[in-house]
Design a protein around this motif. Structure first.
Motif, mmCIF file in Angstrom:
data_model
loop_
_atom_site.group_PDB
_atom_site.id
_atom_site.type_symbol
_atom_site.label_atom_id
_atom_site.label_comp_id
_atom_site.label_asym_id
_atom_site.label_seq_id
_atom_site.Cartn_x
_atom_site.Cartn_y
_atom_site.Cartn_z
ATOM 1 N N LEU A 1 11.150 41.241 8.086
ATOM 2 C CA LEU A 1 12.237 42.195 7.846
ATOM 3 C C LEU A 1 13.152 41.374 6.874
ATOM 4 O O LEU A 1 13.684 40.393 6.673
ATOM 5 C CB LEU A 1 13.141 42.164 9.151
ATOM 6 N N SER A 2 13.661 42.357 5.956
ATOM 7 C CA SER A 2 14.474 42.149 4.548
ATOM 8 C C SER A 2 15.855 41.809 5.190
ATOM 9 O O SER A 2 16.462 42.138 6.284
ATOM 10 C CB SER A 2 14.428 43.016 3.679
ATOM 11 N N GLY A 3 16.765 41.209 4.374
ATOM 12 C CA GLY A 3 18.284 41.138 4.774
ATOM 13 C C GLY A 3 18.775 42.177 5.031
ATOM 14 O O GLY A 3 19.483 42.519 5.817
ATOM 15 N N ASP A 4 18.619 43.364 4.291
ATOM 16 C CA ASP A 4 19.156 44.677 4.305
ATOM 17 C C ASP A 4 18.735 45.299 5.552
ATOM 18 O O ASP A 4 19.636 46.000 6.319
ATOM 19 C CB ASP A 4 18.922 45.556 3.173
ATOM 20 N N ALA A 5 17.554 45.177 5.870
ATOM 21 C CA ALA A 5 16.985 45.870 7.258
ATOM 22 C C ALA A 5 17.695 44.972 8.535
ATOM 23 O O ALA A 5 17.842 45.498 9.283
ATOM 24 C CB ALA A 5 15.291 45.481 7.252
ATOM 25 N N LEU A 6 17.672 43.622 8.336
ATOM 26 C CA LEU A 6 18.403 42.836 9.271
ATOM 27 C C LEU A 6 19.889 43.707 9.585
ATOM 28 O O LEU A 6 20.308 43.662 10.655
ATOM 29 C CB LEU A 6 18.354 41.505 9.132
ATOM 30 N N LYS A 7 20.526 43.725 8.583
ATOM 31 C CA LYS A 7 21.950 44.194 8.569
ATOM 32 C C LYS A 7 21.949 45.744 9.150
ATOM 33 O O LYS A 7 22.840 45.794 10.033
ATOM 34 C CB LYS A 7 22.687 44.142 7.338
ATOM 35 N N THR A 8 21.268 46.352 8.773
ATOM 36 C CA THR A 8 21.147 47.825 9.128
ATOM 37 C C THR A 8 20.626 47.930 10.691
ATOM 38 O O THR A 8 21.427 48.618 11.558
ATOM 39 C CB THR A 8 20.047 48.674 8.433
ATOM 40 N N SER A 9 19.767 47.124 11.244
ATOM 41 C CA SER A 9 19.431 46.982 12.484
ATOM 42 C C SER A 9 20.601 46.443 13.421
ATOM 43 O O SER A 9 20.943 46.869 14.510
ATOM 44 C CB SER A 9 18.074 46.110 12.591
ATOM 45 N N PHE A 10 20.992 45.448 12.884
ATOM 46 C CA PHE A 10 22.397 44.845 13.637
ATOM 47 C C PHE A 10 23.285 45.970 13.809
ATOM 48 O O PHE A 10 23.817 45.869 14.947
ATOM 49 C CB PHE A 10 22.761 43.563 13.224
ATOM 50 N N SER A 11 23.834 46.583 12.812
ATOM 51 C CA SER A 11 24.974 47.302 12.867
ATOM 52 C C SER A 11 24.493 48.421 13.908
ATOM 53 O O SER A 11 25.503 48.973 14.522
ATOM 54 C CB SER A 11 25.123 48.075 11.346
ATOM 55 N N GLY A 12 23.321 49.000 14.000
ATOM 56 C CA GLY A 12 22.911 49.981 14.813
ATOM 57 C C GLY A 12 22.956 49.765 16.119
ATOM 58 O O GLY A 12 23.422 50.299 17.059
ATOM 59 N N LEU A 13 22.559 48.359 16.572
ATOM 60 C CA LEU A 13 22.414 47.930 17.807
ATOM 61 C C LEU A 13 23.815 47.594 18.078
ATOM 62 O O LEU A 13 24.148 47.753 19.427
ATOM 63 C CB LEU A 13 21.664 46.651 17.837
ATOM 64 N N VAL A 14 24.871 47.159 17.444
ATOM 65 C CA VAL A 14 26.246 46.835 17.745
ATOM 66 C C VAL A 14 26.729 48.246 18.350
ATOM 67 O O VAL A 14 27.537 48.172 19.501
ATOM 68 C CB VAL A 14 26.981 46.421 16.670
ATOM 69 N N GLY A 15 26.338 49.452 17.820
ATOM 70 C CA GLY A 15 27.009 50.789 18.202
ATOM 71 C C GLY A 15 26.467 51.077 19.455
ATOM 72 O O GLY A 15 27.055 51.659 20.580
ATOM 73 N N GLU A 16 25.226 50.913 19.738
ATOM 74 C CA GLU A 16 24.629 51.065 21.179
ATOM 75 C C GLU A 16 24.958 50.160 22.069
ATOM 76 O O GLU A 16 25.321 50.645 23.252
ATOM 77 C CB GLU A 16 22.904 50.839 20.941
ATOM 78 N N ALA A 17 25.356 49.109 21.782
ATOM 79 C CA ALA A 17 25.831 48.006 22.726
ATOM 80 C C ALA A 17 27.288 48.378 23.162
ATOM 81 O O ALA A 17 27.559 48.172 24.337
ATOM 82 C CB ALA A 17 25.640 46.637 22.101
ATOM 83 N N ARG A 18 28.008 48.915 22.421
ATOM 84 C CA ARG A 18 29.301 49.216 22.713
ATOM 85 C C ARG A 18 29.409 50.304 23.731
ATOM 86 O O ARG A 18 30.467 50.313 24.568
ATOM 87 C CB ARG A 18 30.056 49.641 21.390
#
Length: 323
Positions: free
Chosen positions: A278-295
């Protein structure tokens, strides 16, 4: 606590954050955004404090002088130690800063050194821990990007490992002790290590630190944010009151720690399962989406988080983490 005292403690945290003179632009920008965000909720212009610290308009002695009780001075020192140790045991510049701060605050050396030693032990927690429940042989190491991998843990074991770590970190954020907050990043680091190892990667601290920075988690800035939330979010009085296991009435910090840990665990799972492709941009996008789900998920587990906090012995946990 008066606005001037809040301003002074935040200034000391920021001075600690910049004491090593090595913070990169991403870290500085994250800290700037934190100051801006906290300003909107605290009634204190913490963005102005940020600017004053960077430009040298707010001195260490002036900040220390604004703290007129022993409890506040001790708390400011504990926060500063946590910030300095966020990315590992403090270096020579940070050591010199902490010594100047101890002097300015009028703290006894023995007491300050005792707390610093505890924080250093947390910062140096071993990454390798007791093996996962599965005893399968780790997958053979291959070059990054060489294709998908299988974990030695089952999907259910990985899910449980990430959820348990998230609940623990959410519980730690509810406790008033400074050391409880300091344990969160080492536990997140250990979680990433354990997941990577299950996919056949032997990771060192440098790799994990880079991974966290790539997904958007700054080590120093995360501590500044944790302590800042406690200053402006209603938990400070409990900290000053030595409330022990008293649960904080404001759960914003707990939700953030749960969500960031959950997202880190699952993005690490995707990254290492995919051969680190995974690229850096893909990691950031994935993390941001998962944070929203986790909240949203955190609300479901809030009762377990609070129960974990009520029964959590920080001293015992610190001893367990060292083995």
């Amino acid at each position: 606590m008066q606005a001037e005292q809040t301003r002074a403690i935040v200034a000391i945290c920021l001075m600690a954050a910049f004491a090593d003179q090595h913070k990169d632009d991403r870290e500085r920008e994250h800290i700037r955004r934190i100051a801006e965000s906290l300003s909107a909720n605290s009634g204190v212009d913490l963005m102005q404090v940020y600017q004053d610290v960077l430009l040298g308009r707010f001195s260490l002695d002036a900040a220390a002088a604004a703290l007129d009780s022993a409890e506040l001075r001790h708390l400011a020192f504990e926060f500063a130690v946590g910030v300095c140790d966020a990315d590992g045991v403090h270096d020579a510049r940070e050591t010199a800063f902490l010594d100047r701060l101890r002097t300015a605050l009028g703290l006894a050396r023995a007491e300050a050194d005792a707390f610093t030693a505890q924080a250093d032990q947390l910062a140096e927690l071993p990454l390798d821990v007791a093996p996962a429940a599965s005893s399968a042989t780790p997958p053979a190491a291959t070059a990054a990007g060489s294709g998908p991998r299988h974990s030695t843990m089952s999907d259910a074991e990985l899910d449980r490992t990430i959820l348990n770590a998230s609940i623990l970190n959410g519980a730690l954020e509810l406790l008033p002790q400074s050391l409880a907050s300091m344990a969160i990043i080492p536990l997140q680091t250990r979680l990433v290590y354990r997941i990577g190892k299950s996919y056949g990667y032997e990771l060192d601290r440098g790799h994990i630190k880079d991974f966290l920075a790539t997904v958007g988690v700054g080590l120093t800035s995360q501590y500044v944010e944790q302590f800042g939330r406690k200053l402006v979010g209603g938990l400070l009085g409990k900290m000053l009151g030595k409330a022990g296991r008293t649960i904080g009435s404001v759960a914003t910090g707990s939700a953030f720690s749960f969500a960031s840990t959950y997202a880190l665990g699952h993005v690490a799972r995707r990254y290492y399962a995919g051969g680190r492709s995974l690229s850096g941009d893909a990691l950031k996008t994935s993390f941001s989406g998962l944070v929203g789900e986790a909240r949203e998920l955190q609300q479901r587990y809030a009762p377990q988080i609070e129960e974990r906090a009520r029964t959590l012995d920080v001293g015992k946990l610190m001893n367990e983490l060292r083995v």
